[in-house]
Design an enzyme around this catalytic site. Structure first.
Site, PDB file in Angstrom:
ATOM      1  N   SER A 214     -14.959   0.113  -8.543  1.00  8.78           N
ATOM      2  CA  SER A 214     -16.065  -0.016  -9.494  1.00  8.78           C
ATOM      3  C   SER A 214     -15.784   0.825 -10.735  1.00  8.78           C
ATOM      4  CB  SER A 214     -17.379   0.420  -8.842  1.00  8.78           C
ATOM      5  OG  SER A 214     -17.362   1.793  -8.528  1.00  8.78           O
ATOM      6  N   SER A 215     -15.031   1.918 -10.563  1.00  9.65           N
ATOM      7  CA  SER A 215     -14.754   2.785 -11.722  1.00  9.65           C
ATOM      8  C   SER A 215     -13.882   2.067 -12.755  1.00  9.65           C
ATOM      9  CB  SER A 215     -14.111   4.105 -11.283  1.00  9.65           C
ATOM     10  OG  SER A 215     -12.920   3.880 -10.577  1.00  9.65           O
TER      11      SER A 215
ATOM     12  N   GLU B 227       0.847  -1.199   0.000  1.00  6.42           N
ATOM     13  CA  GLU B 227       0.000   0.000   0.000  1.00  6.42           C
ATOM     14  C   GLU B 227       0.876   1.241   0.000  1.00  6.42           C
ATOM     15  OE1 GLU B 227      -3.151   0.205  -1.139  1.00  6.42           O
ATOM     16  OE2 GLU B 227      -3.718  -1.272   0.377  1.00  6.42           O
TER      17      GLU B 227
ATOM     18  N   ASP C  52       3.047   2.117  -4.782  1.00  7.86           N
ATOM     19  CA  ASP C  52       3.016   2.158  -6.257  1.00  7.86           C
ATOM     20  C   ASP C  52       3.749   3.395  -6.777  1.00  7.86           C
ATOM     21  OD1 ASP C  52       0.945   3.607  -5.069  1.00  7.86           O
ATOM     22  OD2 ASP C  52      -0.361   3.460  -6.810  1.00  7.86           O
TER      23      ASP C  52
ATOM     24  N   GLY D 290     -13.734   1.621  -2.505  1.00  8.31           N
ATOM     25  CA  GLY D 290     -12.340   1.238  -2.720  1.00  8.31           C
ATOM     26  C   GLY D 290     -12.171  -0.108  -3.397  1.00  8.31           C
TER      27      GLY D 290
ATOM     28  N   ASP E  23      -5.589  -0.547 -10.538  1.00  9.98           N
ATOM     29  CA  ASP E  23      -7.005  -0.924 -10.561  1.00  9.98           C
ATOM     30  C   ASP E  23      -7.406  -1.522 -11.905  1.00  9.98           C
ATOM     31  OD1 ASP E  23      -6.868   0.242  -8.133  1.00  9.98           O
ATOM     32  OD2 ASP E  23      -8.156   1.953  -8.609  1.00  9.98           O
TER      33      ASP E  23
HETATM   34  P1  ADP Z   1     -14.624   3.120  -6.591  1.00  8.90           P
HETATM   35  O1  ADP Z   1     -13.718   2.966  -5.411  1.00  8.90           O
HETATM   36  O2  ADP Z   1     -15.831   2.259  -6.463  1.00  8.90           O
HETATM   37  O3  ADP Z   1     -13.899   2.967  -7.892  1.00  8.90           O
HETATM   38  P2  ADP Z   1     -14.896   5.812  -7.572  1.00  8.90           P
HETATM   39  O4  ADP Z   1     -15.346   7.046  -6.931  1.00  8.90           O
HETATM   40  O5  ADP Z   1     -13.528   5.752  -8.158  1.00  8.90           O
HETATM   41  O6  ADP Z   1     -15.133   4.634  -6.521  1.00  8.90           O
HETATM   42  O7  ADP Z   1     -15.885   5.435  -8.781  1.00  8.90           O
HETATM   43  C1  ADP Z   1     -17.260   5.394  -8.575  1.00  8.90           C
HETATM   44  C2  ADP Z   1     -17.979   6.044  -9.747  1.00  8.90           C
HETATM   45  O8  ADP Z   1     -18.011   5.121 -10.868  1.00  8.90           O
HETATM   46  C3  ADP Z   1     -19.441   6.312  -9.425  1.00  8.90           C
HETATM   47  O9  ADP Z   1     -19.585   7.583  -8.824  1.00  8.90           O
HETATM   48  C4  ADP Z   1     -20.064   6.277 -10.817  1.00  8.90           C
HETATM   49  O10 ADP Z   1     -19.867   7.493 -11.497  1.00  8.90           O
HETATM   50  C5  ADP Z   1     -19.271   5.187 -11.519  1.00  8.90           C
HETATM   51  N1  ADP Z   1     -19.944   3.900 -11.315  1.00  8.90           N
HETATM   52  C6  ADP Z   1     -19.510   2.836 -10.610  1.00  8.90           C
HETATM   53  N2  ADP Z   1     -20.419   1.819 -10.606  1.00  8.90           N
HETATM   54  C7  ADP Z   1     -21.463   2.253 -11.344  1.00  8.90           C
HETATM   55  C8  ADP Z   1     -22.729   1.688 -11.699  1.00  8.90           C
HETATM   56  N3  ADP Z   1     -23.086   0.469 -11.279  1.00  8.90           N
HETATM   57  N4  ADP Z   1     -23.563   2.414 -12.467  1.00  8.90           N
HETATM   58  C9  ADP Z   1     -23.208   3.654 -12.887  1.00  8.90           C
HETATM   59  N5  ADP Z   1     -22.030   4.242 -12.580  1.00  8.90           N
HETATM   60  C10 ADP Z   1     -21.170   3.579 -11.805  1.00  8.90           C
HETATM   61 MG    MG Z   2     -12.265   4.186  -8.528  1.00  6.31          MG
END
Ligand code: ADP
Ligand code: MG
Length: 389
Positions: free
Chosen positions: A129-130, A36, A39, A126, A173
């Site tokens: 999802s992005s 952690e 990177d 974290g 990621d």
């Molecule tokens: P994470 O840690 O989950 O990557 P981020 O803030 O980097 O958090 O990314 C989250 C963003 O990605 C959300 O605010 C949205 O814009 C987009 N996103 C993620 N999952 C979805 C989903 N299922 N549907 C639409 N947008 C999503």
């Molecule tokens: Mg993200």
């Protein structure tokens, strides 16, 4: 669990567009076992894709535009593919506009398509999802129009899409989301993109994430400050040891010998970085030897370092780790990600998961008045096409 998501997404597509999708893509979130804040300090990371995914359904539509539906947000947008996309107000659409932007500026040719997607990756906790969103979307367009983009380039273009949105992320990621392999972790050299897989058989242990459900705003300022402090530390080390080019070449005893040359903070940051780089190597060996107890011990040491030396933890994360580290059934526990909130990652002996979850949820609520969120995860495959069997 993913079957439900896949059915939901494909039936939604069928209802919205009146035919079945041509391609269905599954794109995972990720965890990082250890490594952690190194990177950007010439270290290695040890992430893996997980079995939580975004499912996408795609079909060509013989036009020059696309209609894209986010089931989870009950929202959609249409985009003219003859133009280079610009950033728009709705944030979630920008991750996808960013991908189309990448394809366009790199000269890839493709036509209109329709897309529906839905996810079971917690958003903003974290688990990235992005990255799953960018990489899965790009993977689908690549499949639909046979663009022949290699997996590693999908990861790199996914990262560039996120930069376009305005988030200056590293490559971990997207790399893990695309390159993940079931039951393996990936040791990645973030500088050269060299990587190797290590078997991750947790055998008698389950991977469980506890989400503190908090985000403290300290993150950006602390991150910039840590980067400066690490650079200062490295300059001092290089001045004394000509053979050192980066933290990777540096030993713990070299850092210790320079304690009086450094401010207390610079010393603590450098000491953490050199130890953390070494812990990643030790963690790989532990996994190769099936020594999960040792891996867990290293995770606990990482948390201790992140909390007291790198100083990126917070009361909630320390509470989660400190409460569990005295439990016999918990072999490893540490904050995962940048810190100041988000999840802890834990290795818990099978058969004891429920009792630990109940106990921790109750104690956490008593202490902070916050609901603990819990995610069971397994190491899964990277972004792939779904085929019914
Ligand atoms: P994470 O840690 O989950 O990557 P981020 O803030 O980097 O958090 O990314 C989250 C963003 O990605 C959300 O605010 C949205 O814009 C987009 N996103 C993620 N999952 C979805 C989903 N299922 N549907 C639409 N947008 C999503
Ligand atoms: Mg993200």
């Amino acid at each position: 669990m993913n079957d439900v998501l896949i059915n939901k997404t494909t039936s939604y597509f069928q209802n919205a567009f009146g035919s079945s999708p041509e391609k269905v893509v599954l794109s995972p979130g990720r965890i990082n076992i250890i490594g952690e804040h190194i990177d950007y300090n010439d270290g290695y990371v040890l992430p893996a894709a997980i079995d939580k995914i975004i499912c996408f359904a795609f079909k060509k539509n013989n036009s020059n535009s696309s209609r894209i539906i986010a089931i989870d947000f009950d929202d959609e947008f249409e985009i003219d593919l003859t133009e280079i996309p610009q950033l728009e107000e709705k944030v979630w659409t920008n991750y996808l506009r960013g991908v189309i932007n990448q394809l366009k500026i790199n000269g890839f040719e493709f036509k209109g398509f329709d897309c529906v997607f839905s996810s079971n990756i917690p958003i903003g906790s974290g688990l990235s999802s992005s990255a799953a969103l960018e990489c899965g979307f790009l993977f689908g367009i690549n499949e639909l129009f046979n663009l022949n983009i290699k997996p590693i380039d999908i990861a790199l273009m996914g990262q560039k899409s996120e930069h376009w949105v305005g988030i200056n992320c590293g490559i971990m990621d997207q790399f893990s989301s695309v390159m993940g392999v079931e039951n393996k972790v990936i040791k990645i050299d973030c500088k050269t993109l060299e990587y190797e897989y290590h078997e991750a058989d947790f055998s008698d242990y389950s991977l469980i994430l506890f989400d503190s459900n908090v985000t403290h705003s300290l993150f950006t300022s602390a991150y910039n400050k840590r980067r400066e402090e690490c650079e200062t530390g490295l300059t001092i080390i290089k001045n004394h040891f000509a053979e050192v080019n980066s933290y990777r070449d540096c030993t713990v005893s070299q850092v210790l010998s320079l304690k009086n040359e450094m401010s207390e903070d610079v010393f603590k940051r450098s000491h953490f970085v050199v130890n953390e780089i070494s812990r990643v190597t030790q963690a790989c060996e532990a996994l190769d030897n099936g020594n999960i107890k040792l891996l867990g011990q290293l995770m606990l040491e990482t948390h201790e370092g992140l909390s007291s030396e790198y100083e990126v933890s917070c009361a909630e994360l320390d509470f989660l780790v400190n409460t569990l580290k005295t439990e016999k059934a918990v072999v490893g526990s540490r904050l995962m990600g940048g810190g100041f909130g988000g999840c802890t990652i834990n290795l818990i002996q099978k058969g004891h998961e429920e009792e630990i979850k109940d106990k921790l949820s109750q104690l956490y609520f008593e202490e902070f008045g916050i609901e603990l969120k819990i995610y069971d995860v397994k190491i899964g495959n990277g972004t792939s096409l779904y085929t019914k069997n």
